[in-house]
Design a protein around this motif. Structure first.
Motif, short mmCIF file in Angstrom:
data_model
loop_
_atom_site.label_atom_id
_atom_site.label_comp_id
_atom_site.label_asym_id
_atom_site.label_seq_id
_atom_site.Cartn_x
_atom_site.Cartn_y
_atom_site.Cartn_z
N GLY A 1 -15.68 -103.48 -23.70
CA GLY A 1 -17.08 -103.84 -23.66
C GLY A 1 -17.33 -105.24 -24.20
N GLU B 1 -17.04 -98.25 -17.30
CA GLU B 1 -17.03 -96.98 -16.58
C GLU B 1 -15.65 -96.75 -16.00
N HIS C 1 -21.05 -102.74 -20.08
CA HIS C 1 -20.88 -101.31 -19.82
C HIS C 1 -19.51 -101.07 -19.20
#
Length: 589
Positions: free
Chosen positions: A469, A409, A407
């Motif tokens: 990712g 961010e 993930h």
């Protein structure tokens, strides 16, 4: 002259030139051989004298052309008219010599200008001087301390270089030549006054003539040239002395240019060291890696920069900086050097990002530069197995956080750029990296890279996020290498902006070892929650089993601590004997 070779008549001018000639005398006894041969050839062939080519040759130290014509009667006599062409021959010889020298100077200039290496230029100068002017040549370069670099050459022999402790006053005119004074005439220099160090090794013949001339440079002499000629050859003429000075002028200009280039290269190298991005490594348990690519393939610096200032010890934060100055090339690099110097001076205040940005902004506003900059400040420290980051962006793209599960961010930080407004404000984000997680700092050269299949698409942040990712759990070096590689492939050789990337990684431990037991791996403890990534809620039994299995594959490779240890504590490293015993028990199982 009759066809038998007898002199029939001779005028007064011819009598002065050939005093032994008289009427009735045989031509071969009074005339030069070239004229006798021409008369016999013309008489034997019986050709018309007016159609014959004139003969030419020397009489004493003068040259003549002999033009034949028929006599007044029909008895076949031949009249030879001697026309002096001494001056013409001398002029032609001088012109030919000048053409040869001009060709030699052209070759010399081409050879000297083909290299800006000082040693190479000295070698070429000595070799060509020995080949085209003298039998041997010696180049004496300006002193380096108390020693003088010397280059020796012989015609057809090797070129050698050495550095010697000499006294130029030992050679007449050498000290003056090294100072740029006009050369001493060759006839004033006695070959017996030449010391052994001014003679190339292996030069056997006695010296008969010497030329010493300066190698004039750009304002400062580039050295001196010593030309030697063996006594078995004629002495240097005035024309050769003049040619030697012309040669020295070309060689001095080339040597001066090469020496100036070497000095500028040395200065540039020293100054460039302060502008080049540093080599990064792991510091206090935190992994750092950076890559930089300038906008021009021929450039090494530009407007993007990064730095890592390690803390004094593991308990103190390390300051990481990545920035982008408006513009590119050397002018932008000068401002990056100033920003890096100011940040270096502000390291004692690195605990307060807002204060650092304010002082840096004031410094840029009071300078003569009209460019602005964006940058990111990151304070990093490892504690209890986690890397704690304080991230502050000043007009720059927020860093991207890559979690262990892939993930990606964005750090919640933002602010105003530096060097544009009187006041600058910024927002600081706090991020915690678990083992195997990465924080990537980058410049807009990545996202604004234009290329792709059609060559007009921006790489963009979505592609960067997707690529990152796939970089979960990678070391910092691998992350920045992959980012730079994919950006280069996307550009495919097209023009681009400066590109800088810097990765901060919490390295995974190498202590964990996977052991298969009945085709199953023991279930390890769950990973502790991080400050920015809440632990996901578990579903039903099947979901929990799948989640546990996935977490087992990841965390056993990472070597996380067991469940019974509190999340805020760092498990103590096992002794080597304990780790070895545990591995053996796992192997037996």
């Amino acid at each position: 002259m009759d066809r038998g070779g007898g002199v029939v008549d001779i005028n007064d001018a011819a009598r002065v030139l050939l005093p032994t000639a008289a009427d009735g005398e045989r031509l071969d006894r009074t005339a030069p051989g070239w004229l006798v041969d021409a008369h016999r050839r013309l008489s034997r062939d019986g050709a018309d004298p007016r159609a014959a080519r004139p003969a030419s040759g020397a009489i004493a130290d003068r040259t003549f052309e002999a033009h034949p014509t028929s006599g007044a009667g029909d008895d076949g006599d031949i009249v030879w008219w001697l026309v002096e062409d001494t001056d013409l021959r001398l002029t032609e010889r001088a012109l030919h010599s000048q053409r040869q020298r001009a060709a030699v100077l052209a070759d010399i200039s081409g050879a000297l200008l083909s290299s800006l290496n000082v040693e190479r230029c000295m070698e070429v100068t000595a070799r060509m001087a020995a080949e085209h002017i003298g039998d041997a040549a010696v180049i004496v370069a300006p002193a380096q301390g108390r020693r003088y670099p010397m280059t020796y050459a012989q015609n057809g022999g090797p070129v050698t270089q050495a550095t010697a402790l000499i006294d130029p006053a030992d050679v007449p005119g050498l000290a003056e030549a090294l100072q740029g004074f006009p050369p001493v005439p060759a006839r004033w220099i006695s070959p017996d006054d030449i010391p052994d160090w001014a003679i190339p090794p292996g030069f056997t013949g006695p010296i008969g003539s010497v030329i010493i001339t300066s190698l004039p440079g750009h304002g400062v002499p580039a050295g001196a040239l010593i030309l030697l000629r063996s006594s078995s050859h004629r002495a240097f003429t005035e024309g050769e002395e003049l040619f030697a000075r012309l040669f020295a002028a070309r060689a001095g200009a080339a040597l001066s240019a090469a020496r100036l280039y070497a000095e500028q290269t040395s200065i540039t190298t020293v100054l460039m060291q302060e502008l080049l991005p540093p080599s990064l490594r792991n510091v206090h348990g935190v992994g750092y890696a950076g890559r930089y690519r300038a906008a021009g393939d021929h450039e090494r610096v530009g407007g993007d920069f990064y730095d890592v200032h390690p803390g004094a010890d593991p308990s103190q934060e390390s300051l990481v900086v990545l920035g982008d100055v408006a513009g590119k090339g050397l002018e932008a690099a000068v401002l990056t050097g100033k920003i890096r110097s100011v940040l270096q001076a502000l390291l004692p205040l690195a605990g307060d990002h807002q204060q650092v940005l304010t002082l840096l902004n004031d410094a840029l506003l009071t300078s003569h530069h009209t460019r602005f900059a964006t940058l990111v400040l990151v304070s990093a420290r490892r504690r209890a197995g986690q890397v704690h980051l304080r991230i502050t962006s000043a007009g720059h793209m927020p860093p991207l956080i890559v979690r262990r599960d892939g993930h990606v961010e964005e750090a919640d930080t933002g602010g105003q750029l530096i060097g544009a407004m009187p006041q600058v404000t910024a927002r600081t984000a706090r991020v915690v990296l678990a083992p195997g997680e990465t924080c990537l700092l980058y410049t807009d050269g990545i996202t604004e890279a234009r290329g792709g299949p059609l060559g007009d698409q921006l790489y963009g942040e979505p592609r960067l996020r997707h690529m990152l990712g796939e970089c979960a759990r990678m070391p910092a070096e691998a992350v920045v290498e992959r980012v730079q590689m994919l950006a280069a492939n996307w550009l495919a050789g097209a023009r681009h902006d400066d590109i800088a990337t810097l990765a901060i990684t919490n390295p995974t431990s190498s202590r964990g070892t996977l052991h298969l037991v009945d085709d199953h791996t023991p279930a390890p403890a769950a990973a502790p929650p991080t400050a920015t990534a809440p632990v996901p809620r578990q579903g039903g039994p099947a979901d929990r089993e799948r989640t546990d299995r996935d977490r087992t594959d990841r965390e056993r490779a990472d070597g996380d601590r067991p469940d019974e240890e509190p999340a805020h504590q760092e498990p103590a490293d096992r002794e080597p004997a304990d780790r070895e015993r545990a591995d053996r028990e796992g192997d037996r199982a």
